[in-house]
Structure formats: C-alpha cells, structure tokens
Design a protein around this motif. Sequence first.
Motif, PDB file in Angstrom:
ATOM      1  N   GLY A  58     -10.082 -10.149  11.795  1.00 20.70           N
ATOM      2  CA  GLY A  58      -8.643  -9.937  11.590  1.00 20.70           C
ATOM      3  C   GLY A  58      -8.332  -8.488  11.261  1.00 20.70           C
ATOM      4  N   LYS A  62      -6.338  -5.757  13.832  1.00 23.32           N
ATOM      5  CA  LYS A  62      -5.184  -4.948  13.401  1.00 23.32           C
ATOM      6  C   LYS A  62      -5.445  -3.465  13.628  1.00 23.32           C
ATOM      7  CE  LYS A  62      -2.836  -7.941  10.145  1.00 23.32           C
ATOM      8  NZ  LYS A  62      -3.534  -9.162   9.939  1.00 23.32           N
ATOM      9  N   ASP A  67      -2.556  -8.128  18.112  1.00 21.92           N
ATOM     10  CA  ASP A  67      -1.987  -9.166  17.255  1.00 21.92           C
ATOM     11  C   ASP A  67      -2.108 -10.563  17.873  1.00 21.92           C
ATOM     12  OD1 ASP A  67      -0.150  -8.935  19.273  1.00 21.92           O
ATOM     13  OD2 ASP A  67       1.556  -8.476  17.984  1.00 21.92           O
ATOM     14  N   ASP A  70      -3.653 -13.377  15.568  1.00 19.97           N
ATOM     15  CA  ASP A  70      -3.017 -13.756  14.305  1.00 19.97           C
ATOM     16  C   ASP A  70      -2.880 -15.276  14.228  1.00 19.97           C
ATOM     17  OD1 ASP A  70      -2.817 -11.072  13.752  1.00 19.97           O
ATOM     18  OD2 ASP A  70      -0.637 -10.945  14.018  1.00 19.97           O
TER      19      ASP A  70
END
Length: 194
Positions: A58, A62, A67, A70
């Motif tokens: 994660g 980023k 994204d 997510d």
Amino acid sequence: MATPTKVDAVEEITNDFKDSTAAVLTEYRGLTVAQLKELRRSLGADTKFAVVKNTLTGIAAKEAGIDAFDGQLAGPTAIAFIKGDAIAAAKSLTDFAKANPKLVIKTGVFEGKPLNASEVAALAALESRELQLARVAGVLKAPMAALARTVDALRVKLEESNGAAPAGADAPAAEETAAPAEAPAEEAAAPEEN
C-alpha cells in the motif's frame, strides 16, 4: 518506526511498479508452492510474480502514484509486475486462474490506468503483440513474394533484350547499319580503280 528491511522492501516494490507497464493484484490463498512455481514459469521472464506484504505494498503503490489497489490489499497477496507483453501475461494469469480457481485476480493497472478483474480478463482476450506481428508478417509475405517474382521476371526480360536480339525486331536495324557501312567502302574503292 520503519526498519531498514521494510524501507528496502517498499523501495523495491515501488521500483517494480514504476518499471512495469502493468501490474495485476491477485490472492493466492490455498495454492501450493508447486502451483505458484508453475504460474511463475507460465508468466515468462518479463513478468515478476511476487508475494508481497499488504501494508508495505500500500505504501509502495502510493509512492508510485497508483491508487488502483486501494481497499484491495487483504489476505495472501501476490502481484504480477509485467515488463513485457501485458496481454500475454494477463492471458497466462487468467488461464491459470481458470485451471486453478484458488488464484483470484482482484484488480490491476495498465499503463497507469486502473483495471478491475473483468477488465484484466478483457485485456487477456486481446491478441498479443507477437501474434499481431506474426499475422502482419503473414499478410505481407504473399505480396512480397509476388513482388519478388515480378522483379525477377523483369530482370530476365531485360537480360534477354540486352543479350540476344529477338527475331524480327532488330533485323531491319542491323541491315540498315550494314548497308551504309558497305556503301562508303565501295565509294572509297571506286576512285582507286580510275
């Protein structure tokens, strides 16, 4: 506090994201080590299939500006980082998932654009670049062969016309050149007889 090992892992995953044209997020719960080895082999040398830690992935996603993952990073996670033909790799993944339903394709990213599982399957349904090139080569092969035959026929015709004179076409020209050559010789010989 982040340990140097975790920092290195995040950096490696971030670089994998940045260096790849596509990445596909999967869950591999229940697959054996032998099955994962088989999957890696089927993906080829241009695809890295890596088991990853969700939290670190994660953070890396980023940092790489992705994204698409997510809310998807849960359970045993592995990512296919694709540097080569994304269509061929997606096809290998979907084919393997059909044969081994324990591999679940969750989401992906292709050239910076997020893909859901059905879009990854749609990508896999496209023709790979190698197949497209092979078809183009096959389409061009026949016209190129015809062109080569035409060039060879023209070359043979040109050689024939430069070598031996065809019957009837050059014969009058040869007589015309022979007659003027004989006439001056006779004229030159006549004054000497006088």
